[in-house]
Scaffold this motif. Structure first.
Motif, PDB file in Angstrom:
ATOM      1  N   LYS A 151     -99.910  -1.479  55.955  1.00 49.81           N
ATOM      2  CA  LYS A 151     -99.126  -1.092  56.788  1.00 49.81           C
ATOM      3  C   LYS A 151     -98.591  -2.313  57.604  1.00 49.81           C
ATOM      4  CE  LYS A 151     -98.794   2.806  57.992  1.00 49.81           C
ATOM      5  NZ  LYS A 151     -99.154   4.725  58.861  1.00 49.81           N
ATOM      6  N   THR A 152     -99.261  -3.344  57.842  1.00 56.22           N
ATOM      7  CA  THR A 152     -98.453  -4.250  58.929  1.00 56.22           C
ATOM      8  C   THR A 152     -97.833  -5.034  58.162  1.00 56.22           C
ATOM      9  OG1 THR A 152    -100.473  -5.653  58.243  1.00 56.22           O
ATOM     10  CG2 THR A 152    -100.540  -4.218  60.376  1.00 56.22           C
ATOM     11  N   LYS A 153     -97.718  -5.163  56.857  1.00 59.98           N
ATOM     12  CA  LYS A 153     -96.974  -6.213  55.675  1.00 59.98           C
ATOM     13  C   LYS A 153     -95.421  -5.130  55.507  1.00 59.98           C
ATOM     14  CE  LYS A 153    -100.778  -9.080  55.179  1.00 59.98           C
ATOM     15  NZ  LYS A 153    -101.194 -10.054  54.506  1.00 59.98           N
ATOM     16  N   VAL A 154     -95.502  -3.812  55.679  1.00 64.70           N
ATOM     17  CA  VAL A 154     -94.378  -3.302  55.763  1.00 64.70           C
ATOM     18  C   VAL A 154     -92.881  -3.729  55.943  1.00 64.70           C
ATOM     19  CG1 VAL A 154     -93.633  -0.692  55.253  1.00 64.70           C
ATOM     20  CG2 VAL A 154     -96.159  -1.334  54.430  1.00 64.70           C
TER      21      VAL A 154
ATOM     22  N   LEU B 136     -89.274   3.543  46.318  1.00 62.91           N
ATOM     23  CA  LEU B 136     -89.496   4.225  48.164  1.00 62.91           C
ATOM     24  C   LEU B 136     -89.110   2.390  49.087  1.00 62.91           C
ATOM     25  CD1 LEU B 136     -92.906   4.689  47.894  1.00 62.91           C
ATOM     26  CD2 LEU B 136     -91.352   6.215  47.607  1.00 62.91           C
ATOM     27  N   LYS B 137     -88.380   3.167  49.953  1.00 67.08           N
ATOM     28  CA  LYS B 137     -88.122   2.153  50.910  1.00 67.08           C
ATOM     29  C   LYS B 137     -89.010   2.142  52.263  1.00 67.08           C
ATOM     30  CE  LYS B 137     -82.726   4.130  51.330  1.00 67.08           C
ATOM     31  NZ  LYS B 137     -81.139   5.762  51.360  1.00 67.08           N
ATOM     32  N   GLY B 138     -88.123   0.900  52.429  1.00 64.04           N
ATOM     33  CA  GLY B 138     -89.916   0.601  53.464  1.00 64.04           C
ATOM     34  C   GLY B 138     -90.201   1.246  54.454  1.00 64.04           C
ATOM     35  N   SER B 139     -88.698   2.399  55.573  1.00 63.89           N
ATOM     36  CA  SER B 139     -89.266   3.234  55.902  1.00 63.89           C
ATOM     37  C   SER B 139     -90.026   4.923  55.503  1.00 63.89           C
ATOM     38  CB  SER B 139     -88.092   4.494  56.698  1.00 63.89           C
ATOM     39  OG  SER B 139     -87.280   4.168  56.217  1.00 63.89           O
ATOM     40  N   GLU B 140     -90.162   5.094  54.115  1.00 65.72           N
ATOM     41  CA  GLU B 140     -90.335   5.653  53.741  1.00 65.72           C
ATOM     42  C   GLU B 140     -91.903   5.494  53.017  1.00 65.72           C
ATOM     43  OE1 GLU B 140     -86.096   7.708  51.364  1.00 65.72           O
ATOM     44  OE2 GLU B 140     -87.234   6.061  50.294  1.00 65.72           O
TER      45      GLU B 140
ATOM     46  N   LEU C 191     -93.262   3.713  55.303  1.00 70.24           N
ATOM     47  CA  LEU C 191     -94.505   3.325  56.250  1.00 70.24           C
ATOM     48  C   LEU C 191     -94.871   5.343  56.556  1.00 70.24           C
ATOM     49  CD1 LEU C 191     -92.531   1.244  58.413  1.00 70.24           C
ATOM     50  CD2 LEU C 191     -94.706   0.989  57.478  1.00 70.24           C
ATOM     51  N   THR C 192     -94.144   6.169  56.372  1.00 70.77           N
ATOM     52  CA  THR C 192     -94.049   7.930  56.376  1.00 70.77           C
ATOM     53  C   THR C 192     -94.929   8.074  55.404  1.00 70.77           C
ATOM     54  OG1 THR C 192     -91.794   7.791  56.997  1.00 70.77           O
ATOM     55  CG2 THR C 192     -92.823   9.519  56.577  1.00 70.77           C
ATOM     56  N   LEU C 193     -95.286   7.891  54.597  1.00 70.62           N
ATOM     57  CA  LEU C 193     -95.724   8.492  52.968  1.00 70.62           C
ATOM     58  C   LEU C 193     -97.117   7.908  52.963  1.00 70.62           C
ATOM     59  CD1 LEU C 193     -92.827   9.074  50.766  1.00 70.62           C
ATOM     60  CD2 LEU C 193     -94.381  10.933  51.862  1.00 70.62           C
ATOM     61  N   PHE C 194     -97.601   6.977  53.307  1.00 71.24           N
ATOM     62  CA  PHE C 194     -98.682   6.195  52.992  1.00 71.24           C
ATOM     63  C   PHE C 194     -99.742   6.818  54.258  1.00 71.24           C
ATOM     64  CE2 PHE C 194     -96.766   3.148  49.499  1.00 71.24           C
ATOM     65  CZ  PHE C 194     -98.385   2.992  48.923  1.00 71.24           C
ATOM     66  N   LYS C 195    -100.119   7.534  53.935  1.00 69.66           N
ATOM     67  CA  LYS C 195    -101.159   7.947  54.861  1.00 69.66           C
ATOM     68  C   LYS C 195    -102.136   6.528  55.339  1.00 69.66           C
ATOM     69  CE  LYS C 195     -99.604  11.113  54.779  1.00 69.66           C
ATOM     70  NZ  LYS C 195     -98.209  11.421  56.084  1.00 69.66           N
ATOM     71  N   ASP C 196    -102.880   6.879  57.074  1.00 67.30           N
ATOM     72  CA  ASP C 196    -103.784   5.888  56.893  1.00 67.30           C
ATOM     73  C   ASP C 196    -105.096   6.279  56.165  1.00 67.30           C
ATOM     74  OD1 ASP C 196    -101.782   4.976  58.987  1.00 67.30           O
ATOM     75  OD2 ASP C 196    -102.913   5.656  60.755  1.00 67.30           O
ATOM     76  N   THR C 197    -106.068   4.884  56.446  1.00 65.02           N
ATOM     77  CA  THR C 197    -106.970   4.647  55.681  1.00 65.02           C
ATOM     78  C   THR C 197    -108.126   5.125  56.576  1.00 65.02           C
ATOM     79  OG1 THR C 197    -106.269   3.944  53.873  1.00 65.02           O
ATOM     80  CG2 THR C 197    -108.821   3.471  54.375  1.00 65.02           C
TER      81      THR C 197
ATOM     82  N   TYR D 129    -102.971   4.559  51.789  1.00 63.19           N
ATOM     83  CA  TYR D 129    -102.778   5.101  50.514  1.00 63.19           C
ATOM     84  C   TYR D 129    -101.921   6.149  50.785  1.00 63.19           C
ATOM     85  CZ  TYR D 129    -104.794   9.589  52.318  1.00 63.19           C
ATOM     86  OH  TYR D 129    -105.831  10.149  52.644  1.00 63.19           O
ATOM     87  N   LEU D 130    -101.656   6.032  48.952  1.00 59.73           N
ATOM     88  CA  LEU D 130    -100.861   7.035  48.974  1.00 59.73           C
ATOM     89  C   LEU D 130    -100.866   7.468  47.672  1.00 59.73           C
ATOM     90  CD1 LEU D 130     -98.307   8.581  48.912  1.00 59.73           C
ATOM     91  CD2 LEU D 130     -96.795   6.453  48.121  1.00 59.73           C
ATOM     92  N   ASP D 131    -101.363   9.061  47.218  1.00 59.32           N
ATOM     93  CA  ASP D 131    -102.393   9.597  46.731  1.00 59.32           C
ATOM     94  C   ASP D 131    -101.266   9.815  45.394  1.00 59.32           C
ATOM     95  OD1 ASP D 131    -102.655  12.386  44.938  1.00 59.32           O
ATOM     96  OD2 ASP D 131    -104.477  11.681  45.529  1.00 59.32           O
TER      97      ASP D 131
END
Length: 145
Positions: free
Chosen positions: A69-72, A97-101, A103-109, A118-120
């Motif tokens: 996420k630090t590289k998004v 996905l747009k970058g902002s999406e 960051l929102t959709l991917f969940k922290d490991t 990750y994103l399922d």
């Protein structure tokens, strides 16, 4: 026939599939090589230029895509690809996905805190809004399907 790709092979395959699709829609596509790891493709059409990061998974049964996420970047685009190497008769699937999406959709490991996420695949598949969403790179009337 079941194929197991190396991580590097699946990444390259995903990048070239995305480049092929965008070329088919009339974009000028540049594949970046070397040290530009946060940008895999640069595309241009008319006066617009877009930076794209491609993330690939290999198989229909794959669980998720992973990302740092630090590289998004909010102004970049992320194309997630399922190559379906376990079903060669199926075409790859694309989710845009747009970058902002991203960051929102991917969940922290849980173990990596807020850096790795990750994103399922199955969850994203249920959100059909993102599938084949090539129009984010231009008006639908500009894209010949």
């Amino acid at each position: 026939m079941s194929v197991k790709l190396e991580k590097n092979q699946s990444g390259i395959a995903g990048e070239f599939y995305v480049a092929g699709e965008l070329s088919r829609f009339g974009y000028n596509v540049t594949v970046t090589f070397g040290n530009t790891k946060s940008v895999d493709l640069l595309i241009q059409k008319d006066q617009a230029v877009y930076a794209i990061q491609v993330k690939s998974i290999q198989a229909t049964r794959s669980i998720c895509w992973n990302i740092d996420k630090t590289k998004v970047f909010p102004d970049h685009y992320y194309v997630l690809v399922n190559l379906h190497v376990d079903h060669p008769e199926r075409k790859p699937e694309f989710f845009i996905l747009k970058g902002s999406e991203t960051l929102t959709l991917f969940k922290d490991t849980p173990k990596a805190g807020n850096k790795r996420a990750y994103l399922d695949y199955k969850k994203l598949l249920q959100m059909s809004f993102y599938q084949n969403r090539w129009e984010v790179f231009g008006q639908p009337s500009e894209i010949i399907l």
